[in-house]
Design an enzyme around this catalytic site. Sequence first.
Site, mmCIF file in Angstrom:
data_model
loop_
_atom_site.group_PDB
_atom_site.id
_atom_site.type_symbol
_atom_site.label_atom_id
_atom_site.label_comp_id
_atom_site.label_asym_id
_atom_site.label_seq_id
_atom_site.Cartn_x
_atom_site.Cartn_y
_atom_site.Cartn_z
ATOM 1 N N PRO A 2 -7.642 -51.445 -26.229
ATOM 2 C CG PRO A 2 -9.341 -51.140 -24.666
ATOM 3 C CD PRO A 2 -8.088 -50.538 -25.172
ATOM 4 C CD GLU A 3 -7.346 -53.364 -32.573
ATOM 5 O OE1 GLU A 3 -8.117 -53.853 -33.415
ATOM 6 O OE2 GLU A 3 -6.226 -52.932 -32.853
ATOM 7 C CG HIS A 91 -5.418 -43.780 -13.277
ATOM 8 N ND1 HIS A 91 -5.446 -42.489 -13.769
ATOM 9 C CD2 HIS A 91 -4.124 -44.057 -13.016
ATOM 10 C CE1 HIS A 91 -4.212 -42.019 -13.789
ATOM 11 N NE2 HIS A 91 -3.390 -42.939 -13.332
ATOM 12 N NE ARG A 110 -3.787 -41.992 -23.716
ATOM 13 C CZ ARG A 110 -3.303 -42.185 -24.930
ATOM 14 N NH1 ARG A 110 -2.823 -43.351 -25.275
ATOM 15 N NH2 ARG A 110 -3.310 -41.208 -25.801
ATOM 16 N NE ARG A 152 -15.487 -46.535 -49.091
ATOM 17 C CZ ARG A 152 -15.752 -46.626 -47.790
ATOM 18 N NH1 ARG A 152 -16.913 -47.085 -47.382
ATOM 19 N NH2 ARG A 152 -14.869 -46.247 -46.885
#
Length: 271
Positions: A2-3, A91, A110, A152
């Site tokens: 998931p983002e 789960h 997970r 950077r």
Amino acid sequence: MPELPEVETTLRGLAPHLLGQRIADVVIRHPQLRWPVPKDLPGLLRGQAIRTLQRRAKYLLLKFDNGTLIVHLGMSGSLRILPVATPADKHDHFDLVLDSGQLMRLRDPRRFGAVLWHVGDVARHPLLAALGPEPLEKDFDAAYLHRATRKRSAAIKQVIMDSGVVAGVGNIYASEALFRAGIRPQLSAAKLSLPRCAALVQAIKETLRAAIKAGGSTLRDFTNSAGEPGYFQQHYFVYGRAGEPCRKCGTAIRHVRQGQRSSFYCPRCQR
Ligand SMILES: [Zn+2]
């Protein structure tokens, strides 16, 4: 994984079921997530009402009068709203049981997700304190990105994925935004001009907004116990398309590794 758009869509799907609800109980079936789930949560939360629901980067923040519950979906987590009597799957590690007769259930095969508790200003929590601006907020603009990148020398893709620069832009959306802005992922961040920073900021916002919009329709089954409340498969410009023709110019999309992550770009459209 998931983002940010999935987390934002999750928040929007959950909000009508959670806001103002009181907690009847907390069920911790598997306390070993990325960090241990606090054992005293049931005592802390019983009888408390959910006052606000917010997102910061990829963290969901459920605010109560006595503290904030921080939820992260990790690699494989999802949240659903179900009737209280719904049997738990192996789960399903955590439930917030609501007075409404529903519960919010965290499924996480997970177990890289997190459920944490913080008393006081949640912005000071160690996981949140060092985060950069939200990509969809006004303070993430061209002038900010230009300032933040002057020293950077790292590749621009790695810099926009640094949550201290901007919060919650993951691998997929970084690749897609760089394509939209016409910028090569390997380009040194310090070399980006102000106009190119403006193009990239706009592309990041557009990419995330489009994904959130697409997600809204995918998550119609938020309260359905069958099947996953899917992470939406989208129509990507470059992500996962190595060797396939660029949707703009037809040139084969290239794949490179950058800091252990896969990057995809069009060698003609992106400079
Ligand atoms: Zn192209």
